[in-house]
Design an enzyme around this catalytic site. Sequence first.
Site, PDB file in Angstrom:
ATOM      1  N   ASP A  92      10.670  -4.235  22.411  1.00  0.00           N
ATOM      2  CA  ASP A  92      10.853  -5.566  22.996  1.00  0.00           C
ATOM      3  C   ASP A  92      12.317  -5.789  23.395  1.00  0.00           C
ATOM      4  OD1 ASP A  92      10.076  -7.989  23.957  1.00  0.00           O
ATOM      5  OD2 ASP A  92       9.774  -8.959  22.026  1.00  0.00           O
TER       6      ASP A  92
ATOM      7  N   GLU B  14       1.412 -14.836  22.519  1.00  0.00           N
ATOM      8  CA  GLU B  14       2.575 -15.018  21.625  1.00  0.00           C
ATOM      9  C   GLU B  14       2.459 -16.348  20.887  1.00  0.00           C
ATOM     10  OE1 GLU B  14       5.504 -14.223  24.876  1.00  0.00           O
ATOM     11  OE2 GLU B  14       6.648 -13.331  23.249  1.00  0.00           O
TER      12      GLU B  14
ATOM     13  N   HIS C 235      12.956  -5.162  27.409  1.00  0.00           N
ATOM     14  CA  HIS C 235      13.657  -6.027  28.369  1.00  0.00           C
ATOM     15  C   HIS C 235      15.118  -5.577  28.428  1.00  0.00           C
ATOM     16  CE1 HIS C 235      10.374  -9.078  28.373  1.00  0.00           C
ATOM     17  NE2 HIS C 235      10.216  -8.688  27.120  1.00  0.00           N
TER      18      HIS C 235
ATOM     19  N   PRO D  84      14.922 -10.204  38.026  1.00  0.00           N
ATOM     20  CA  PRO D  84      15.991 -10.283  39.035  1.00  0.00           C
ATOM     21  C   PRO D  84      16.643 -11.667  38.998  1.00  0.00           C
ATOM     22  CG  PRO D  84      13.954  -9.408  39.969  1.00  0.00           C
ATOM     23  CD  PRO D  84      13.612  -9.929  38.616  1.00  0.00           C
ATOM     24  N   ARG D  85      17.987 -11.690  39.027  1.00  0.00           N
ATOM     25  CA  ARG D  85      18.713 -12.971  38.937  1.00  0.00           C
ATOM     26  C   ARG D  85      19.712 -13.102  40.066  1.00  0.00           C
ATOM     27  NH1 ARG D  85      22.318 -12.636  34.740  1.00  0.00           N
ATOM     28  NH2 ARG D  85      21.768 -10.445  34.620  1.00  0.00           N
TER      29      ARG D  85
ATOM     30  N   HIS E  91       2.808 -10.828  29.005  1.00  0.00           N
ATOM     31  CA  HIS E  91       3.008 -11.299  27.632  1.00  0.00           C
ATOM     32  C   HIS E  91       1.816 -12.197  27.337  1.00  0.00           C
ATOM     33  CE1 HIS E  91       6.979  -9.697  27.953  1.00  0.00           C
ATOM     34  NE2 HIS E  91       7.320 -10.129  26.761  1.00  0.00           N
TER      35      HIS E  91
ATOM     36  N   HIS F 239      23.084 -12.358  29.800  1.00  0.00           N
ATOM     37  CA  HIS F 239      23.120 -12.650  31.237  1.00  0.00           C
ATOM     38  C   HIS F 239      24.544 -12.930  31.728  1.00  0.00           C
ATOM     39  CE1 HIS F 239      18.592 -13.831  31.174  1.00  0.00           C
ATOM     40  NE2 HIS F 239      18.774 -12.536  31.325  1.00  0.00           N
TER      41      HIS F 239
ATOM     42  N   HIS G   2       7.738  -1.378  26.462  1.00  0.00           N
ATOM     43  CA  HIS G   2       8.045  -2.818  26.473  1.00  0.00           C
ATOM     44  C   HIS G   2       9.492  -3.005  26.019  1.00  0.00           C
ATOM     45  CE1 HIS G   2       6.477  -7.153  25.777  1.00  0.00           C
ATOM     46  NE2 HIS G   2       7.794  -7.182  25.702  1.00  0.00           N
TER      47      HIS G   2
END
Length: 349
Positions: free
Chosen positions: A287, A206, A18, A106-107, A203, A72, A16
């Site tokens: 994470d 949370e 990102h 994906p961006r 997820h 980003h 996990h």
Amino acid sequence: MDLYTFCRELPKVELHAHLNGSLSKSTMMELQRYLADSGIRDETNAFTDEFVLGAGDTRTLSDCFQVFSIAHALTCTPEAIEIATCLTLQEFQADGCCYIELRSTPRNTPHMTKEQCVAAILQGIQKSSLQHPMESRLIISINRSSNKDEVEEIADLAIEFHRKQPELVVGIELSGNPTVGEFKMFVPALTRAKLAGLKITLHCGEVCNPKEILEMIEFRPDRIGHAICIHPKYGGTKEIWTALCKSSIPIEVCLTSNVNTKSVPSYDSHHFKLLYDAGLPIAISTDDKGVFATSLSQEYRICADTFNLSKAQIAQLARNACQFVFDTRIRNKIQEHVTEFMNKNNTAI
Ligand code: 5GP
């Protein structure tokens, strides 16, 4: 061998992580240099210090979603995404990771399409595999804030890349602000991905939302992340706790992330103990190692220290996690690797 060295040398799987939350300070600086050299306007200089949510930071889980925009802004071209992937994988490898499933959303940016974004991550993964022995795979992320069309578009992309490179693109996941969107909106796209052969991780729990948590467990994902608000002690219900226990779904546990976002008040009171004592399948994970200033070996060490686990118990956790990796062909091979380490260090149970 001291615990620090033991946790570092223990072969570990990261399930996990990102990508944009995993950027270290040095990776961010490298990306700033790259953007400057490429003549791309970079407005992140003043903000990179705000990227880290360390211990005692007053920001919470909802604030945490704003910090990703800093990363980003830096990973806005295919080259930048590839650099970020290579440097991040190098850091996991240096920390004693033998297998990683990196995940990323994906961006589209002014400099790349979603497809180019995924291709660049894969390029980074392939280049890295020539430089070090760690095995790396990709999980494609769907953000909960996306609209229906975007969700379908990401599922299409994931299915297409999985069809072309099944050895690298192994799964799809649902993340992003847990207070936004409803799980049932994502079910058709996730089901399509599942039927196409992608593994699923969600997820889950949370924030307190027993109805959604039950829907998620009943969907039978291959893994879930966090699993905080499930037991009644943590804001869940008896019904969802029983459903989780019966399901045997492996749980990606992220100790520091949960503490630093104040999803749990302290390491001592983390639900890891409840999951561990119930014998549920657990994979210790980072994470966002950049945002939470941690590493996988640090997470194992914190786990050992907080819950008083022996080296043998910690190694057993690492060994068990090998059976939860999405690339099923490699499970036994990496597990043997951990077993060898355990035998060498007299930590076999
Ligand atoms: P990326 O997908 O851009 O590589 O990584 C950053 C993204 O991962 C964030 O924008 C967010 O959607 C997701 N993410 C990172 N950490 C967390 C977390 O702790 N919880 C949730 N729900 N999503 C996260």
